[in-house]
Scaffold this active site. Structure first.
Site, short mmCIF file in Angstrom:
data_model
loop_
_atom_site.label_atom_id
_atom_site.label_comp_id
_atom_site.label_asym_id
_atom_site.label_seq_id
_atom_site.Cartn_x
_atom_site.Cartn_y
_atom_site.Cartn_z
N SER A 1 -17.86 -14.92 41.55
CA SER A 1 -17.88 -13.48 41.78
C SER A 1 -16.61 -12.87 41.21
CB SER A 1 -17.94 -13.19 43.28
OG SER A 1 -17.78 -11.80 43.53
N TYR B 1 -14.31 -14.04 52.10
CA TYR B 1 -15.35 -14.11 51.05
C TYR B 1 -14.69 -14.32 49.69
CZ TYR B 1 -19.03 -12.90 47.78
OH TYR B 1 -19.92 -12.94 46.73
#
Ligand code: NAP
Length: 252
Positions: free
Chosen positions: A137, A150
């Site tokens: 990501s 995260y």
């Protein structure tokens, strides 16, 4: 070619399944929502004449993840797409629920490792060209506020990809890290535990990426000639410059 996709029941994983099926690849589809996987497998078999198997996987459960290949009937995997993952919550670290940390770390980091090891061992033993695609990501490049854990899991996916690439570089195995920016999927619904209004707000005023845009990036990397290794691909919406800089049109 047989492609194993984790998290194939929705979003980017489902789009990868559709993109590979359209190119004639056989599929092994894994996630927890087996009903969705079975429906997708049946649809893609009928549409493209491919073989597609649906297998239950809770990637955050070590025994489920590490026995995936056995439970799928020992298929020969040419391409592994490690896509299953999630974010939970968007709060300062000091306010996070520790259970959310466990869920993200177990699924995004440990789960990826548990699934990958048996597949890599099989790929090395077979000795034919193979490919591992890890879904990182933009969050793994630079941490953003309220997303420390995260972002840490996706930084770990980058480190694992970089390490694995060196561990297998004597073998015909390519390792690609895909780093998407904002993609409109169920991701924000899951992050905000079904709060539709909050999830919709993430994408308001911007044209975000669609799952198919990332699936096409995965297919691009996998379709490159065997001597070409796409190590990393970062893909963002045009109005997203990085994790922090997003132009949003004012809305009423
Ligand atoms: P999504 O629509 O919510 O899909 C997530 C997929 O992961 C689902 O198929 C889900 O399947 C699976 N999954 C989650 N937890 C799992 C578990 N414990 N065991 C097995 N499968 C699990 O979200 P998405 O956007 O497609 O996300 C896919 C990947 O892209 C994730 O790794 C995410 O971090 C990454 N990513 C997303 C974005 C974005 O903006 N959307 C940006 C960058 C990276 P089940 O619920 O059926 O198990």
């Amino acid at each position: 070619m047989t492609v194993l996709i984790t998290g194939a029941s929705a979003g980017i994983g489902e789009a990868c399944a559709r993109a590979f099926a359209a190119r004639g690849a056989d599929l092994v589809l894994a996630a927890r929502r087996l009903d969705r996987l079975e429906g997708l497998a049946a649809e893609l078999k009928a549409a493209h004449g491919i073989r597609a198997t649906a297998v239950y996987l809770d990637v955050a459960d070590r025994s489920s993840a590490s026995t995936l290949l056995e439970r799928a009937g020992h298929p020969s995997i040419d391409v592994l797409v490690n896509n299953a993952g999630l974010a939970r919550g968007l709060e300062p670290l000091q306010d996070n629920a520790a259970d959310d940390w466990d869920e993200m770390i177990d699924a995004n980091v440990k789960g990826l490792l548990w699934v990958t090891q048996p597949v890599v061992r099989q790929m090395i033993a077979r000795g034919t060209p193979a490919h591992i695609v890890n879904m990182g990501s933009l969050a793994g490049i630079a941490a953003y506020p309220n997303g420390a854990v995260y972002c840490a899991t996706k930084a770990a996916v980058k480190a694992i990809s970089d390490g694995l690439r060196q561990d297998v570089h004597r073998h015909p195995i390519r390792v690609t890290l895909i780093q998407p920016g904002m993609v409109e999927t169920d991701f924000s619904r899951v992050r905000f535990r079904g709060d539709e209004a909050r999830a919709a707000g993430v994408y308001r005023g911007i044209e975000p990426l669609k799952a198919v845009d990332i699936a096409e990036a995965v297919v691009y990397a996998v379709s490159a000639p065997a001597h070409v290794q796409v190590t990393e691909l970062t893909v963002t919406a045009t109005h997203q410059a990085n994790a922090f800089t997003v132009y949003k049109k004012p809305t009423e």
